[in-house]
Write a protein that holds these residues in place. Structure first.
Motif, mmCIF file in Angstrom:
data_model
loop_
_atom_site.group_PDB
_atom_site.id
_atom_site.type_symbol
_atom_site.label_atom_id
_atom_site.label_comp_id
_atom_site.label_asym_id
_atom_site.label_seq_id
_atom_site.Cartn_x
_atom_site.Cartn_y
_atom_site.Cartn_z
ATOM 1 N N PHE A 154 96.802 81.744 71.561
ATOM 2 C CA PHE A 154 96.431 83.151 71.508
ATOM 3 C C PHE A 154 97.506 84.076 70.944
ATOM 4 N N ARG A 155 98.781 83.718 71.007
ATOM 5 C CA ARG A 155 99.830 84.626 70.560
ATOM 6 C C ARG A 155 99.873 84.704 69.039
ATOM 7 N N VAL A 156 100.118 85.904 68.510
ATOM 8 C CA VAL A 156 100.185 86.045 67.056
ATOM 9 C C VAL A 156 101.428 85.365 66.494
ATOM 10 N N ASP A 157 102.437 85.143 67.333
ATOM 11 C CA ASP A 157 103.626 84.399 66.899
ATOM 12 C C ASP A 157 103.604 82.995 67.498
ATOM 13 N N GLY A 158 102.427 82.402 67.491
ATOM 14 C CA GLY A 158 102.216 81.153 68.217
ATOM 15 C C GLY A 158 102.671 79.892 67.508
ATOM 16 N N PHE A 159 103.635 79.995 66.595
ATOM 17 C CA PHE A 159 104.147 78.814 65.893
ATOM 18 C C PHE A 159 105.634 78.638 66.164
ATOM 19 N N SER A 160 106.051 77.391 66.207
ATOM 20 C CA SER A 160 107.443 77.066 66.508
ATOM 21 C C SER A 160 107.933 75.986 65.563
ATOM 22 N N GLY A 204 92.584 78.234 58.586
ATOM 23 C CA GLY A 204 92.665 78.356 60.028
ATOM 24 C C GLY A 204 93.976 77.796 60.568
ATOM 25 N N THR A 205 94.490 78.437 61.613
ATOM 26 C CA THR A 205 95.788 78.018 62.153
ATOM 27 C C THR A 205 95.728 76.701 62.917
ATOM 28 N N ASP A 206 94.540 76.270 63.332
ATOM 29 C CA ASP A 206 94.449 75.042 64.137
ATOM 30 C C ASP A 206 95.084 73.846 63.450
ATOM 31 N N THR A 207 94.952 73.769 62.141
ATOM 32 C CA THR A 207 95.461 72.597 61.423
ATOM 33 C C THR A 207 96.414 72.972 60.292
ATOM 34 N N ILE A 208 97.039 74.135 60.405
ATOM 35 C CA ILE A 208 98.005 74.536 59.374
ATOM 36 C C ILE A 208 99.115 73.504 59.245
ATOM 37 N N GLU A 209 99.586 72.960 60.373
ATOM 38 C CA GLU A 209 100.711 72.032 60.260
ATOM 39 C C GLU A 209 100.334 70.779 59.477
ATOM 40 N N GLU A 210 99.080 70.324 59.590
ATOM 41 C CA GLU A 210 98.659 69.161 58.813
ATOM 42 C C GLU A 210 98.574 69.481 57.324
ATOM 43 N N ALA A 216 95.784 83.319 60.492
ATOM 44 C CA ALA A 216 95.777 84.407 61.466
ATOM 45 C C ALA A 216 95.355 83.877 62.823
ATOM 46 N N MET A 217 95.885 84.484 63.860
ATOM 47 C CA MET A 217 95.497 84.135 65.225
ATOM 48 C C MET A 217 94.337 85.004 65.717
ATOM 49 N N ALA A 252 112.436 75.060 48.221
ATOM 50 C CA ALA A 252 112.485 75.069 49.682
ATOM 51 C C ALA A 252 111.419 74.187 50.308
ATOM 52 N N GLY A 253 110.605 73.534 49.490
ATOM 53 C CA GLY A 253 109.487 72.778 50.031
ATOM 54 C C GLY A 253 108.356 73.706 50.425
ATOM 55 N N VAL A 254 107.274 73.149 50.925
ATOM 56 C CA VAL A 254 106.145 73.964 51.369
ATOM 57 C C VAL A 254 106.547 74.726 52.626
ATOM 58 N N LEU A 255 106.166 75.997 52.680
ATOM 59 C CA LEU A 255 106.532 76.872 53.789
ATOM 60 C C LEU A 255 105.284 77.373 54.499
ATOM 61 N N VAL A 256 105.457 77.792 55.744
ATOM 62 C CA VAL A 256 104.386 78.399 56.529
ATOM 63 C C VAL A 256 104.866 79.777 56.969
ATOM 64 N N GLN A 257 104.064 80.803 56.695
ATOM 65 C CA GLN A 257 104.446 82.178 57.018
ATOM 66 C C GLN A 257 103.520 82.725 58.097
ATOM 67 N N ILE A 258 104.085 83.020 59.261
ATOM 68 C CA ILE A 258 103.315 83.536 60.387
ATOM 69 C C ILE A 258 104.166 84.565 61.131
ATOM 70 N N ALA A 259 103.597 85.741 61.388
ATOM 71 C CA ALA A 259 104.246 86.759 62.222
ATOM 72 C C ALA A 259 105.665 87.061 61.740
ATOM 73 N N ASP A 260 105.804 87.298 60.452
ATOM 74 C CA ASP A 260 107.063 87.698 59.809
ATOM 75 C C ASP A 260 108.095 86.577 59.705
ATOM 76 N N ARG A 261 107.839 85.424 60.311
ATOM 77 C CA ARG A 261 108.804 84.334 60.263
ATOM 78 C C ARG A 261 108.332 83.246 59.307
ATOM 79 N N THR A 262 109.306 82.651 58.635
ATOM 80 C CA THR A 262 109.044 81.614 57.642
ATOM 81 C C THR A 262 109.477 80.271 58.215
ATOM 82 N N HIS A 263 108.553 79.308 58.218
ATOM 83 C CA HIS A 263 108.813 77.987 58.775
ATOM 84 C C HIS A 263 108.743 76.928 57.680
ATOM 85 N N ALA A 264 109.490 75.864 57.857
ATOM 86 C CA ALA A 264 109.377 74.705 56.974
ATOM 87 C C ALA A 264 108.195 73.856 57.415
ATOM 88 N N ALA A 265 107.408 73.391 56.451
ATOM 89 C CA ALA A 265 106.248 72.560 56.773
ATOM 90 C C ALA A 265 106.655 71.321 57.566
#
Length: 350
Positions: free
Chosen positions: A187-193, A108-114, A135-136, A165-178
């Motif tokens: 609510f947005r499908v690209d709701g990560f920053s 679930g996306t609620d706690t992906i960052e943790e 997924a959102m 590269a360390g652990v990564l997070v993949q959401i809405a075509d964009r790759t983020h560093a953990a």
């Protein structure tokens, strides 16, 4: 004739969450941690029901160069995941053999960052890429985003460029560093920053593009034993934070304060912060969501300089949820107060 390159083997681990969710009804149920038994009024909503085996069947044809090997580890809403679950996930990843080229974790996306941050701090991606996704929108919603995120995550996990590269997070075509990613929309499908640094890559037309990634940090040891209890308290206008001193009596082992602005509290709260610091570690973060907690700008009562004088630990660029997870790991490892401070400061640096 040129031969086809060998398949890249990626382990697909599922934990539940919206990406696994469908309307409640007859069929496999989530664990008791996600149960709402006895609540019969109102809509039933969606619950996690579908796992790694089904996902592998649904997306395998979209990643012909990748062999997906499923593992359903949990089936819970992500707020109900525990530190024990994350350590079990880390152990599963560490136990994979040399024939594995990458790992995808869905939850679930609620706690992906943790989850991503804990895996990163513990060095889960030291041998192979580890990519966390979710997924959102649930599986039955028009425009469900889960399959696309799984495909992109599998491509990143299989990419040799993602090693180191360390652990990564993949959401809405964009790759983020953990280290930097946070959820910024309900609510947005690209709701990560990843403010203020931005994503580290993207998947475009099925091709993985990775740019700058965070500097590597030494991994923390994997703790054993029961997870410590760490609270997160948000400071607001005029709040004296009178509840803080009672946290130690309630069995908490530490607290993270999400302070106003650069990590500030009301002047009336300083006495309660000081009383808490005398008993358990207190980490100061910003509730703003972008930029680090300050350390040397504001000298008024309740400002960061004043709070440092009473013994709080500056959380740097850590969000309050990430600072909480890090403090739990440090306390669980038996770190001394000085080691706790050093660990928070080290991992709070950008």
């Amino acid at each position: 004739m040129l031969s086809s390159p060998p398949l890249r083997r990626v382990r697909l681990i599922t934990l539940g969450g919206t990406i696994s969710s469908e309307p409640a009804g007859p069929g496999p149920e989530t664990t008791g941690r996600g149960s709402s038994e006895g609540l019969s009024d109102g809509p039933a909503g969606v619950v996690p029901r579908s796992g790694a085996g089904l996902f592998q069947q649904e997306i395998q044809h979209w990643v012909p160069g990748v062999e997906l090997v499923p593992l359903e580890l949990r089936m819970v809403p992500s707020p109900s995941l525990t530190m024990a679950d994350l350590l079990a996930l880390h152990a599963a990843i560490a136990g994979f053999g040399d024939d594995v080229d990458g790992v995808v974790v869905s939850q679930g996306t609620d706690t992906i960052e943790e989850t991503a941050f804990v895996l990163d701090v513990l060095g889960a991606a030291a041998r192979v890429p580890v990519v966390v996704t979710g997924a959102m929108r649930d599986r039955t919603t028009p425009g469900a985003d889960g399959a696309a995120n799984l495909v992109a995550a599998a491509l990143v996990a299989a990419s040799p460029d993602a090693r180191g590269a360390g652990v990564l997070v993949q959401i809405a075509d964009r790759t983020h560093a953990a280290r930097w990613v946070t959820k910024r929309s309900t609510f947005r499908v690209d709701g990560f920053s990843s403010e203020p640094f931005g994503p580290v890559g993207a998947v475009v037309e099925g091709v993985v593009h990775l740019g700058g990634v965070p500097r590597p940090r030494p991994a923390l040891p994997v703790p054993t034993g029961e997870a410590p209890r760490v609270a997160v308290v948000v400071a607001g206008l005029g709040d004296d934070l009178a509840l803080l001193p009672g946290l130690a009596d309630a069995g908490y082992d530490g607290v993270v304060i999400a302070g106003a602005g650069g990590g500030h509290v009301a002047a009336s709260a300083v006495e309660n912060v000081a009383a808490t610091v005398a008993r358990i570690p207190v980490v100061m973060c910003s509730r703003v969501g972008s930029g680090p907690a300050l350390t040397q700008t504001y000298g008024y009562p309740g400002g960061e300089i004043d709070l440092a004088r009473v013994g709080t630990v500056p959380g740097g660029g850590l969000s309050a949820p990430k600072a909480r997870m890090l403090l739990m790991l440090l306390v669980a490892s038996g770190a001394t107060p000085d080691e706790v401070r050093d660990g928070i400061v080290r991992y709070g640096r950008d």
